[in-house]
Design a protein around this motif. Structure first.
Motif, PDB file in Angstrom:
ATOM      1  N   TYR A 180     -10.810   9.262   9.565  1.00 31.16           N
ATOM      2  CA  TYR A 180     -10.303   8.749  10.847  1.00 31.16           C
ATOM      3  C   TYR A 180      -9.960   9.911  11.791  1.00 31.16           C
ATOM      4  O   TYR A 180     -10.321   9.896  12.980  1.00 31.16           O
ATOM      5  CB  TYR A 180      -9.068   7.889  10.578  1.00 31.16           C
ATOM      6  CG  TYR A 180      -8.485   7.200  11.780  1.00 31.16           C
ATOM      7  CD1 TYR A 180      -9.018   6.013  12.276  1.00 31.16           C
ATOM      8  CD2 TYR A 180      -7.346   7.714  12.421  1.00 31.16           C
ATOM      9  CE1 TYR A 180      -8.465   5.361  13.371  1.00 31.16           C
ATOM     10  CE2 TYR A 180      -6.783   7.074  13.515  1.00 31.16           C
ATOM     11  CZ  TYR A 180      -7.346   5.902  13.987  1.00 31.16           C
ATOM     12  OH  TYR A 180      -6.791   5.265  15.074  1.00 31.16           O
ATOM     13  N   LYS A 234       0.837  -1.201   0.000  1.00 30.67           N
ATOM     14  CA  LYS A 234       0.000   0.000   0.000  1.00 30.67           C
ATOM     15  C   LYS A 234       0.871   1.250   0.000  1.00 30.67           C
ATOM     16  O   LYS A 234       1.741   1.388   0.857  1.00 30.67           O
ATOM     17  CB  LYS A 234      -0.936  -0.004   1.214  1.00 30.67           C
ATOM     18  CG  LYS A 234      -1.890  -1.184   1.203  1.00 30.67           C
ATOM     19  CD  LYS A 234      -2.956  -1.061   2.268  1.00 30.67           C
ATOM     20  CE  LYS A 234      -3.935  -2.225   2.158  1.00 30.67           C
ATOM     21  NZ  LYS A 234      -4.961  -2.190   3.184  1.00 30.67           N
ATOM     22  N   ASP A 242      -6.962   6.506  -0.859  1.00 31.30           N
ATOM     23  CA  ASP A 242      -6.994   6.137   0.560  1.00 31.30           C
ATOM     24  C   ASP A 242      -6.880   7.347   1.495  1.00 31.30           C
ATOM     25  O   ASP A 242      -7.156   7.231   2.694  1.00 31.30           O
ATOM     26  CB  ASP A 242      -5.850   5.165   0.888  1.00 31.30           C
ATOM     27  CG  ASP A 242      -6.187   3.726   0.511  1.00 31.30           C
ATOM     28  OD1 ASP A 242      -7.394   3.415   0.416  1.00 31.30           O
ATOM     29  OD2 ASP A 242      -5.252   2.930   0.315  1.00 31.30           O
ATOM     30  N   ARG A 271      -9.785   8.217   3.642  1.00 33.59           N
ATOM     31  CA  ARG A 271     -10.011   7.346   4.812  1.00 33.59           C
ATOM     32  C   ARG A 271      -9.278   7.899   6.029  1.00 33.59           C
ATOM     33  O   ARG A 271      -9.793   7.840   7.155  1.00 33.59           O
ATOM     34  CB  ARG A 271      -9.526   5.926   4.513  1.00 33.59           C
ATOM     35  CG  ARG A 271     -10.374   5.191   3.500  1.00 33.59           C
ATOM     36  CD  ARG A 271      -9.793   3.834   3.156  1.00 33.59           C
ATOM     37  NE  ARG A 271      -9.809   2.915   4.302  1.00 33.59           N
ATOM     38  CZ  ARG A 271      -9.248   1.707   4.276  1.00 33.59           C
ATOM     39  NH1 ARG A 271      -8.625   1.279   3.182  1.00 33.59           N
ATOM     40  NH2 ARG A 271      -9.298   0.927   5.349  1.00 33.59           N
ATOM     41  N   PHE A 323      -4.106   4.632  12.827  1.00 27.53           N
ATOM     42  CA  PHE A 323      -4.705   4.359  11.513  1.00 27.53           C
ATOM     43  C   PHE A 323      -3.959   3.233  10.795  1.00 27.53           C
ATOM     44  O   PHE A 323      -4.572   2.341  10.216  1.00 27.53           O
ATOM     45  CB  PHE A 323      -4.675   5.637  10.677  1.00 27.53           C
ATOM     46  CG  PHE A 323      -5.251   5.486   9.297  1.00 27.53           C
ATOM     47  CD1 PHE A 323      -6.624   5.476   9.098  1.00 27.53           C
ATOM     48  CD2 PHE A 323      -4.425   5.362   8.188  1.00 27.53           C
ATOM     49  CE1 PHE A 323      -7.166   5.340   7.827  1.00 27.53           C
ATOM     50  CE2 PHE A 323      -4.946   5.222   6.913  1.00 27.53           C
ATOM     51  CZ  PHE A 323      -6.331   5.219   6.733  1.00 27.53           C
ATOM     52  N   THR A 324      -2.629   3.275  10.862  1.00 27.15           N
ATOM     53  CA  THR A 324      -1.822   2.249  10.188  1.00 27.15           C
ATOM     54  C   THR A 324      -2.062   0.876  10.825  1.00 27.15           C
ATOM     55  O   THR A 324      -2.131  -0.142  10.126  1.00 27.15           O
ATOM     56  CB  THR A 324      -0.329   2.625  10.228  1.00 27.15           C
ATOM     57  OG1 THR A 324      -0.169   3.890   9.567  1.00 27.15           O
ATOM     58  CG2 THR A 324       0.525   1.584   9.527  1.00 27.15           C
ATOM     59  N   GLU A 342      -4.821  -0.132  12.146  1.00 26.06           N
ATOM     60  CA  GLU A 342      -6.154  -0.586  11.727  1.00 26.06           C
ATOM     61  C   GLU A 342      -6.214  -0.982  10.259  1.00 26.06           C
ATOM     62  O   GLU A 342      -6.942  -1.888   9.882  1.00 26.06           O
ATOM     63  CB  GLU A 342      -7.191   0.531  11.966  1.00 26.06           C
ATOM     64  CG  GLU A 342      -7.728   0.565  13.365  1.00 26.06           C
ATOM     65  CD  GLU A 342      -8.918   1.515  13.494  1.00 26.06           C
ATOM     66  OE1 GLU A 342      -9.603   1.784  12.478  1.00 26.06           O
ATOM     67  OE2 GLU A 342      -9.153   1.994  14.613  1.00 26.06           O
ATOM     68  N   THR A 343      -5.465  -0.263   9.408  1.00 29.41           N
ATOM     69  CA  THR A 343      -5.655  -0.397   7.957  1.00 29.41           C
ATOM     70  C   THR A 343      -4.439  -0.950   7.230  1.00 29.41           C
ATOM     71  O   THR A 343      -4.540  -1.325   6.065  1.00 29.41           O
ATOM     72  CB  THR A 343      -5.950   0.976   7.336  1.00 29.41           C
ATOM     73  OG1 THR A 343      -4.796   1.824   7.534  1.00 29.41           O
ATOM     74  CG2 THR A 343      -7.180   1.625   7.961  1.00 29.41           C
ATOM     75  N   SER A 344      -3.288  -0.985   7.904  1.00 33.07           N
ATOM     76  CA  SER A 344      -1.969  -1.289   7.330  1.00 33.07           C
ATOM     77  C   SER A 344      -1.571  -0.330   6.198  1.00 33.07           C
ATOM     78  O   SER A 344      -0.706  -0.626   5.392  1.00 33.07           O
ATOM     79  CB  SER A 344      -1.859  -2.759   6.885  1.00 33.07           C
ATOM     80  OG  SER A 344      -2.671  -3.030   5.776  1.00 33.07           O
ATOM     81  N   ILE A 345      -2.202   0.856   6.168  1.00 28.17           N
ATOM     82  CA  ILE A 345      -1.802   1.901   5.210  1.00 28.17           C
ATOM     83  C   ILE A 345      -0.795   2.821   5.911  1.00 28.17           C
ATOM     84  O   ILE A 345      -1.122   3.422   6.939  1.00 28.17           O
ATOM     85  CB  ILE A 345      -3.022   2.731   4.741  1.00 28.17           C
ATOM     86  CG1 ILE A 345      -4.034   1.836   4.024  1.00 28.17           C
ATOM     87  CG2 ILE A 345      -2.570   3.866   3.834  1.00 28.17           C
ATOM     88  CD1 ILE A 345      -5.389   2.497   3.812  1.00 28.17           C
TER      89      ILE A 345
END
Length: 236
Positions: free
Chosen positions: A217, A6, A210, A213, A28-29, A31-34
């Motif tokens: 958040y 990502k 992304d 998102r 956030f990372t 939760e989303t691995s972004i």
């Protein structure tokens, strides 16, 4: 890991948001691995970098003027723009300083400086300096100190000067004073002495999909909790 595929979201933000946004980025990372990458400086500096083509997905400013600046140049997605939090302006001194001052019209700020300088952001461009100039002007003490400023490139640079004892007094945001143990708040500026301190956020016109998102958040329950913990005032 899945996150390796990502692309990172790049956030250009006001220096006063450093601690809270790093925490929000970590959450956030998880939760989303972004991944989230940050560039922190004065709002003026990061806005000009975006204007000059820096690859930012999100701009988070410490005042509405610099957001307006990018909006007028069609560099943000206007419909994505939201005011997120507010802040307070405070007068600080080194933690071991004995200076006592009550902020009021005509208060003896110049005398309290002695031979030292008043540290704050450069009023010509840095939001905290603009708020400071507005407050000191409305209180009738700007002329007495305008040539005694240590004009810094961001609020965090002003905070550091006071924390190191290189300036006897400074004007920063309440949230900055709360994260620096080597300063203390002398007094809080009355809200009516300056225009409201408002932090707007927006997606840039080149934002990755992304990025929305992460903005959601920031504006959601996780953001509310962390902003309050760091002393910001959620506005929605």
């Amino acid at each position: 890991s899945a996150g390796a595929d990502k692309p990172a979201i790049t956030v250009f933000a006001a220096a006063s948001l450093t601690n809270v946004l790093q925490d929000l980025g970590d959450g956030f990372t998880k939760e989303t691995s972004i991944p989230i990458k940050f560039s922190f400086a004065a709002s003026s500096a990061v806005a000009r970098q975006i204007e000059n083509g820096a690859p930012a997905d999100i701009f988070f400013s410490a005042d509405v003027d610099w957001m307006d600046y990018l909006q007028a140049r069609h560099l943000i997605q206007q419909q994505s723009r939201h005011d997120v939090v507010g802040n307070r302006l405070v007068l600080i001194a080194p933690a071991d300083s004995t200076i006592k001052l009550s902020i009021a019209p005509g208060f003896p700020l110049a005398a309290a400086l002695g031979k030292g300088r008043l540290a704050t952001g450069d009023p010509d461009s840095v939001p905290v300096g603009r708020y400071a100039q507005g407050a000191l002007t409305s209180l009738g003490v700007w002329k007495g100190v305008s040539d005694r400023l240590a004009r810094t490139d961001s609020v965090r640079s002003a905070l550091a000067l006071v924390a190191r004892g290189e300036a006897p007094l400074g004007i920063v945001y309440k949230t900055d004073a709360l994260v620096e143990k080597n300063v203390r708040v002398v007094d809080v500026f009355p809200g009516g002495s300056h225009v409201p301190i408002v932090y707007p956020i927006a997606l840039t016109t080149v934002a990755k999909s992304d990025a929305a998102r992460f903005v959601a958040y920031i504006r959601g329950p996780a953001g509310d909790l962390l902003f309050k913990a760091y002393g910001f005032v959620p506005l929605h």
